[in-house]
Design a protein around this motif. Structure first.
Motif, PDB file in Angstrom:
ATOM      1  N   ASP A  54       0.831  -1.207   0.000  1.00 54.56           N
ATOM      2  CA  ASP A  54       0.000   0.000   0.000  1.00 54.56           C
ATOM      3  C   ASP A  54       0.863   1.255   0.000  1.00 54.56           C
ATOM      4  O   ASP A  54       0.570   2.223  -0.714  1.00 54.56           O
ATOM      5  N   GLY A  57       2.195   1.871  -3.405  1.00 58.32           N
ATOM      6  CA  GLY A  57       1.232   2.055  -4.486  1.00 58.32           C
ATOM      7  C   GLY A  57       1.078   0.846  -5.368  1.00 58.32           C
ATOM      8  O   GLY A  57       0.674   0.962  -6.533  1.00 58.32           O
ATOM      9  N   LEU A  58       1.360  -0.330  -4.828  1.00 64.04           N
ATOM     10  CA  LEU A  58       1.356  -1.552  -5.627  1.00 64.04           C
ATOM     11  C   LEU A  58       0.285  -2.554  -5.193  1.00 64.04           C
ATOM     12  O   LEU A  58       0.326  -3.718  -5.602  1.00 64.04           O
ATOM     13  N   SER A  59      -0.657  -2.105  -4.396  1.00 67.37           N
ATOM     14  CA  SER A  59      -1.712  -2.996  -3.939  1.00 67.37           C
ATOM     15  C   SER A  59      -2.657  -3.344  -5.095  1.00 67.37           C
ATOM     16  O   SER A  59      -3.130  -2.456  -5.815  1.00 67.37           O
ATOM     17  N   LYS A  62      -6.062  -1.664  -5.122  1.00 67.40           N
ATOM     18  CA  LYS A  62      -6.148  -0.255  -5.505  1.00 67.40           C
ATOM     19  C   LYS A  62      -6.011  -0.047  -7.024  1.00 67.40           C
ATOM     20  O   LYS A  62      -6.149   1.078  -7.509  1.00 67.40           O
ATOM     21  N   MET A  63      -5.738  -1.122  -7.750  1.00 65.77           N
ATOM     22  CA  MET A  63      -5.548  -0.997  -9.195  1.00 65.77           C
ATOM     23  C   MET A  63      -6.780  -0.465  -9.930  1.00 65.77           C
ATOM     24  O   MET A  63      -6.649   0.366 -10.838  1.00 65.77           O
ATOM     25  N   GLY A  66      -6.726   3.131  -9.625  1.00 67.87           N
ATOM     26  CA  GLY A  66      -5.628   3.641 -10.429  1.00 67.87           C
ATOM     27  C   GLY A  66      -5.989   3.702 -11.899  1.00 67.87           C
ATOM     28  O   GLY A  66      -5.654   4.672 -12.599  1.00 67.87           O
ATOM     29  N   SER A 125       6.578   5.119  -6.599  1.00 68.93           N
ATOM     30  CA  SER A 125       6.493   3.961  -5.709  1.00 68.93           C
ATOM     31  C   SER A 125       7.546   4.068  -4.600  1.00 68.93           C
ATOM     32  O   SER A 125       7.234   4.473  -3.485  1.00 68.93           O
ATOM     33  N   ARG A 181      -1.028   9.522  -7.686  1.00 71.12           N
ATOM     34  CA  ARG A 181      -0.645   8.317  -6.936  1.00 71.12           C
ATOM     35  C   ARG A 181      -1.305   8.303  -5.551  1.00 71.12           C
ATOM     36  O   ARG A 181      -1.863   7.290  -5.121  1.00 71.12           O
ATOM     37  N   SER A 184      -5.349   8.065  -5.872  1.00 69.33           N
ATOM     38  CA  SER A 184      -5.866   6.760  -6.290  1.00 69.33           C
ATOM     39  C   SER A 184      -5.352   5.617  -5.424  1.00 69.33           C
ATOM     40  O   SER A 184      -5.967   4.556  -5.363  1.00 69.33           O
ATOM     41  N   SER A 186      -2.615   4.098  -6.130  1.00 70.19           N
ATOM     42  CA  SER A 186      -1.945   3.154  -7.036  1.00 70.19           C
ATOM     43  C   SER A 186      -1.014   3.878  -7.992  1.00 70.19           C
ATOM     44  O   SER A 186      -1.359   4.949  -8.515  1.00 70.19           O
TER      45      SER A 186
END
Length: 213
Positions: A54, A57-59, A62-63, A66, A125, A181, A184, A186
């Motif tokens: 999280d 920003g890679l969850s 959450k895509m 994003g 990220s 980022r 969102s 993501s």
């Protein structure tokens, strides 16, 4: 991570893009591959240091957000480019630029991997998460934007653009990308906007060049 260590990490990214990568002896495709690998390494390093998906920003959850934010944001520059191509008075204001002789390789690989994946994983990220833990929010955003601006110094000199102007524009763009980022949750959102600006811009420049000939 301490404040000093976070600033050292930001400085290291500037050195990487302005000194190390250009002197690697790699060609354009090789530099794109190295850039993508550097972005992945930055994320892997952050994960090993205890940063969660999280924060980075890679969850996966959450895509969808994003994608929504990124698609909406991407529509604006694309519409602007289409308008610039369609209106004669605006076309004449687009400055001539040198494009890559391998346009397909540029827009299908070197921009997506060497620019977007590279920069979004490093900045939106890993670096965003690191600075966000180490500094108050406003300071972290200023450091993030400033680092992104300094990252582009060599590119500005190669293009014979104003370094000060490039710093101003790229800092502002970094602020917008970082806002996307955070809004969102993501990196997909800023990545889509970044991709649309660069790819559509490359196509517009090439279109202008062909019309001029």
């Amino acid at each position: 991570m301490t404040k000093l260590a976070s600033v050292a990490g930001a400085a290291a990214t500037v050195v990487w893009n302005n000194v190390i990568l250009p002197r690697s002896g790699l060609g354009p495709t090789g530099r794109a591959v190295a850039g993508g690998a550097f972005g992945l390494a930055a994320v892997a390093s952050a994960r090993s240091a205890g940063y969660g998906v999280d924060e980075l920003g890679l969850s996966v959850t959450k895509m969808p957000a994003g994608l929504r934010y990124g698609t909406a944001a991407s529509a604006l520059p694309i519409a602007g480019y289409v308008t610039a191509l369609s209106v004669s008075a605006l076309r004449k204001r687009v400055p001539p630029r040198q494009t890559s002789p391998d346009l397909a390789g540029w827009v299908l690989f070197r921009i997506p991997v060497g620019t977007v994946v590279h920069e979004e994983l490093v900045f939106r990220s890993a670096l965003s998460a690191i600075l966000g833990r180490s500094w108050p929010s406003a300071t972290a955003r200023v450091l993030h934007a400033t680092t992104f601006g300094l990252w582009h110094i060599r590119a500005a000199r190669i293009s014979e653009d104003s370094v000060a102007g490039t710093l101003l524009v790229t800092c502002a763009f970094a602020w917008l990308l970082d806002w996307l980022r955070r809004r969102s949750g993501s990196v997909v959102a800023p990545a889509l906007l970044h991709l649309s600006v660069n790819v559509a811009g490359a196509i517009v420049v090439e279109s202008m060049r062909r019309r001029a000939h």
